[in-house]
Write a protein that holds these residues in place. Sequence first.
Motif, PDB file in Angstrom:
ATOM      1  N   GLY A   1       0.522  -1.024  -0.270  1.00 19.64           N
ATOM      2  CA  GLY A   1       0.126  -0.074   0.162  1.00 19.64           C
ATOM      3  C   GLY A   1       0.861   1.541   0.222  1.00 19.64           C
ATOM      4  N   ARG A   2       0.455   1.996  -0.455  1.00 18.23           N
ATOM      5  CA  ARG A   2       1.065   3.586  -0.378  1.00 18.23           C
ATOM      6  C   ARG A   2       0.135   4.969   0.220  1.00 18.23           C
ATOM      7  N   SER A   3       0.279   5.994   1.363  1.00 16.81           N
ATOM      8  CA  SER A   3      -0.311   6.499   1.565  1.00 16.81           C
ATOM      9  C   SER A   3      -0.842   7.165   0.680  1.00 16.81           C
ATOM     10  N   ALA A   4      -1.585   8.995   0.839  1.00 22.95           N
ATOM     11  CA  ALA A   4      -2.163  10.193  -0.598  1.00 22.95           C
ATOM     12  C   ALA A   4      -0.338  10.853  -0.726  1.00 22.95           C
TER      13      ALA A   4
ATOM     14  N   LEU B   1     -13.077  -3.854  -2.859  1.00 23.49           N
ATOM     15  CA  LEU B   1     -11.740  -4.445  -3.459  1.00 23.49           C
ATOM     16  C   LEU B   1     -10.604  -3.397  -3.218  1.00 23.49           C
ATOM     17  N   LEU B   2     -10.701  -2.462  -2.842  1.00 20.90           N
ATOM     18  CA  LEU B   2      -9.430  -1.502  -2.548  1.00 20.90           C
ATOM     19  C   LEU B   2      -9.759  -0.785  -1.068  1.00 20.90           C
ATOM     20  N   GLU B   3      -9.042  -1.234   0.014  1.00 22.00           N
ATOM     21  CA  GLU B   3      -9.082  -0.472   0.828  1.00 22.00           C
ATOM     22  C   GLU B   3      -8.311   0.403   0.971  1.00 22.00           C
ATOM     23  N   HIS B   4      -8.442   1.609   2.279  1.00 21.02           N
ATOM     24  CA  HIS B   4      -6.825   3.419   2.518  1.00 21.02           C
ATOM     25  C   HIS B   4      -6.449   3.108   3.676  1.00 21.02           C
TER      26      HIS B   4
END
Length: 425
Positions: free
Chosen positions: A346-349, A380-383
Amino acid sequence: MDVARLAVQDAAQAARVLREVREARLAGHRGRIAPRPVIEQSWGRMLRNGVDPDHDFRSGLLSADEVRRRREESPLRDVLPVLREGLLSVADVAQHIMVVADADGRVLWREGSSRVLRKADGLGFELGADWREDVVGTNGVGTPAVVRRPVQVFAAEHFVRSHASWTCSGAPITDPRDGTLLGVVDVSGPLETMHPATLAWVNSVAKLAEARLRELHLDSLERLRAVAAPVLARLPGRALVVDADGWIAAVTGMPCPRRLALPKSLSPGLRRLPALGLCSVEPLGGGWLLRRADEPVPADGGRLVLDLSRPGRPALTVGGDADSWTRELSPRHAELLYLLAVRRAGRSAAGLAEDVFGDASRTVTVRAEMSRVRRYLGALLEHRPYRFREDARIEVLFPDDPRDLLPHSTAPAVTEGRTPGHRSR
């Protein structure tokens, strides 16, 4: 070198200089003048893909019936009046022609100077002709479709030698609803007839066409909403009405997204849909009435295939327990999903902003785009950070040569990924 200005001042000299630049590049060394970056990158793709610079090899013309069918199905037919009004009056006087091609690079309409139309016939610039970049080389139809921005191609900047007497200014026309490519509008003619402002002029008219498409879409949603509102008012439970492309016209008993991802061949009956689960599907007013069943959405993360193998046409296919569906991606969404696919942690904003813009402070833009992505990827996409679900099975289809990865992109992380043998491969 300012090719456009040189062409206006002395077209013959411009042609000679461009011919020298082209011959030097094909010989494998740099001459005294380098080609413009957009042209040099296109030439590189042609050399890697084996396009013959000395011969024009292409598939045959589409039949008249197939051209007619594509015209009828193309959204571009609705903006032909805008294109004609903006381009034809000047094009005819300036000895140009206007060409409109679909997303496959096939010429569907061409109008303008009769003298230039006859010259165009000799170059294969005919109705139904195939002008994809990987077939015909660098040109004003195929190259804008790949890089997804306006491109002017002067004389010997065309990769194939037989097109060196021609100059094209092309701009892509994208669907304002989702950023997918609909086609390219191009103004073409002999080198000596072109002007430095031609490209800006063509691009401005292409933007007017996109604005008209946006108006037409809003009008169609309003008509569907008028039909849907009284139907939903009588229904218990959770339901919504969408148009054929999944845009929401009306909803009751549940949160209101802007758009749903629909299978390509949706039909009436009980269907399992992405982000909704099991639904009853009924036709309504040119769209669909979707009534949510009580069965929970499956927990399986499903399989995602991110197809980056075709320059200029990135696409995402999602399949699993739900019916599979495919979506052509806008250039920005293709960049973001590529980065998340190769960086599963994952990547942060801020991280994505650094990857895409080279500026970690541009988080507002990233969050806005990721919000749009989540509308069709849903759970399907988390944050926090942005990432695919851990149980999602993701496959990335890369181009044969890593240098052809997302050719439209200037994102630092994508540029890094074009390096042969890079770890993201």
